[in-house]
Design a protein around this motif. Structure first.
Motif, mmCIF file in Angstrom:
data_model
loop_
_atom_site.group_PDB
_atom_site.id
_atom_site.type_symbol
_atom_site.label_atom_id
_atom_site.label_comp_id
_atom_site.label_asym_id
_atom_site.label_seq_id
_atom_site.Cartn_x
_atom_site.Cartn_y
_atom_site.Cartn_z
ATOM 1 N N ILE A 213 11.360 66.433 -22.714
ATOM 2 C CA ILE A 213 12.812 66.657 -22.625
ATOM 3 C C ILE A 213 13.479 65.548 -21.822
ATOM 4 O O ILE A 213 14.520 65.005 -22.212
ATOM 5 N N GLN A 214 12.876 65.191 -20.680
ATOM 6 C CA GLN A 214 13.460 64.126 -19.844
ATOM 7 C C GLN A 214 13.491 62.795 -20.584
ATOM 8 O O GLN A 214 14.491 62.067 -20.530
ATOM 9 N N LEU A 215 12.395 62.464 -21.292
ATOM 10 C CA LEU A 215 12.352 61.201 -22.030
ATOM 11 C C LEU A 215 13.385 61.193 -23.155
ATOM 12 O O LEU A 215 14.053 60.172 -23.403
ATOM 13 N N THR A 216 13.536 62.321 -23.840
ATOM 14 C CA THR A 216 14.524 62.413 -24.913
ATOM 15 C C THR A 216 15.935 62.180 -24.388
ATOM 16 O O THR A 216 16.724 61.431 -24.987
ATOM 17 N N ILE A 217 16.253 62.821 -23.258
ATOM 18 C CA ILE A 217 17.590 62.648 -22.667
ATOM 19 C C ILE A 217 17.806 61.203 -22.229
ATOM 20 O O ILE A 217 18.873 60.617 -22.448
ATOM 21 N N LEU A 218 16.772 60.591 -21.621
ATOM 22 C CA LEU A 218 16.885 59.202 -21.166
ATOM 23 C C LEU A 218 17.106 58.248 -22.343
ATOM 24 O O LEU A 218 18.009 57.396 -22.309
ATOM 25 N N VAL A 219 16.303 58.394 -23.384
ATOM 26 C CA VAL A 219 16.415 57.520 -24.564
ATOM 27 C C VAL A 219 17.770 57.703 -25.237
ATOM 28 O O VAL A 219 18.439 56.726 -25.617
ATOM 29 N N ALA A 220 18.199 58.958 -25.378
ATOM 30 C CA ALA A 220 19.500 59.223 -26.016
ATOM 31 C C ALA A 220 20.640 58.640 -25.187
ATOM 32 O O ALA A 220 21.579 58.058 -25.743
ATOM 33 N N SER A 221 20.555 58.762 -23.861
ATOM 34 C CA SER A 221 21.624 58.235 -22.994
ATOM 35 C C SER A 221 21.744 56.723 -23.140
ATOM 36 O O SER A 221 22.856 56.187 -23.292
ATOM 37 N N ILE A 222 20.597 56.026 -23.089
ATOM 38 C CA ILE A 222 20.630 54.564 -23.221
ATOM 39 C C ILE A 222 21.151 54.163 -24.606
ATOM 40 O O ILE A 222 22.000 53.267 -24.729
ATOM 41 N N SER A 223 20.671 54.827 -25.624
ATOM 42 C CA SER A 223 21.069 54.477 -26.998
ATOM 43 C C SER A 223 22.558 54.715 -27.225
ATOM 44 O O SER A 223 23.236 53.902 -27.863
ATOM 45 N N VAL A 224 23.070 55.831 -26.716
ATOM 46 C CA VAL A 224 24.489 56.148 -26.918
ATOM 47 C C VAL A 224 25.378 55.125 -26.215
ATOM 48 O O VAL A 224 26.374 54.651 -26.780
#
Length: 292
Positions: A78-89
């Motif tokens: 979950i943490q990795l998903t949120i981190l990746v999505a934040s950077i990508s967005v």
């Protein structure tokens, strides 16, 4: 130049005062037959699977559900998903604004090619998108020897996952902004500049307010896709538990290990994200219509 029919501007326009009159030539029976078929397909292929996810997630009660979500591997995913999505967005937000501004406001050689390239991720398989980065940055890739020599890890690490997600979500913000900014033209910006406003003042006080709802809508779609991306991330992540597994990959691993309840529990989070995205989409469209 007109944008795609699925753009934010087109949707808000179609929901506004210029809504086309419905066809009345069909008989009562035909109309309700068409409506019934549509609702049946919607229920079978969308509502029923979504309800099944939540039913299976809570099949053993609330305790096991939260145990599955608080498992260290699940928390890491979950943490990795949120981190990746934040950077990508954030990166897609910057690119989308710059690309839309350049395409809508300026004429330059290669403009049509740029528009075509922005749409490219829509037509390329996510698996191929991930494979491209393996061929570039993998151990046997074009930059592989240099990366190993300088102890830089991209594949099977966070940078590779971000790159793959970024490529797949590339068009979402830009494609919402380009048709709207082209439709608005440059008259308001030119008027602001003629009154003495600087470039930044014109952007923040004229351009940005005019596209804010489309921008938020693009960010919303981009975030939803980034969190749910599977194919491209699966190629570059290496499926390392607690390190490079995002939520979709963690769900697949749990399901393959016959941990069905835990798999559906994590899947319910992604399904919840889809519902929140749907609600936010409706709210944004209503705000946009109210300002027209």
């Amino acid at each position: 130049m007109a944008g795609p029919a699925t753009g934010f501007a087109d949707r808000t326009r179609s929901n506004g005062a210029t809504r086309p009159r419905p066809a009345r030539s069909e008989s009562f029976l035909v109309r309700w037959l068409i409506i019934g078929v549509s609702l049946t397909f919607l229920f079978i292929f969308l509502v029923l699977p979504l309800v099944t996810v939540f039913v299976q997630a809570f099949a053993r009660g609330i305790g096991p559900y939260f145990d599955a979500l608080t498992d260290p591997d699940a928390v890491s995913a979950i943490q990795l998903t949120i981190l990746v999505a934040s950077i990508s967005v954030v990166l897609n937000l910057i690119f989308g604004l710059v690309a839309a501004w350049a395409i809508a406001k300026f004429e330059f050689p290669g403009k049509s090619l740029l528009i075509t390239l922005i749409d490219l991720p829509f037509s390329v398989s996510p698996v191929i998108s991930g494979l491209v980065f393996v061929l570039l940055f993998g151990a046997q890739g074009f930059f592989g020897a240099w990366l190993i020599e300088h102890d830089v890890k991209i594949i099977f690490a966070l940078p590779g996952i971000v790159l793959a997600t970024l490529l797949v979500t590339f068009p979402f913000v830009a494609r919402e902004l380009i048709p709207l900014m082209q439709e608005q033209g440059t008259q308001e910006e030119e008027a602001a500049i003629s009154l003495g406003a600087s470039g930044l003042q014109t952007f923040f006080r004229v351009t940005l307010p005019n596209v804010k709802w489309a921008l938020l809508y693009g960010v919303l779609l981009c975030n939803a896709r980034a969190m749910g991306e599977f194919g491209a991330v699966a190629v570059v992540s290496g499926h390392i538990r607690g390190e490079t597994n995002t939520m979709p990959l963690h769900i697949e691993i749990l399901y393959n290990e016959y941990q069905f309840m835990a798999s559906f529990a994590v899947a319910s989070l992604l399904a919840l994200l889809a519902l929140v995205t749907l609600i936010a989409k409706v709210v944004l469209e209503r705000f946009a219509i109210s300002e027209r």
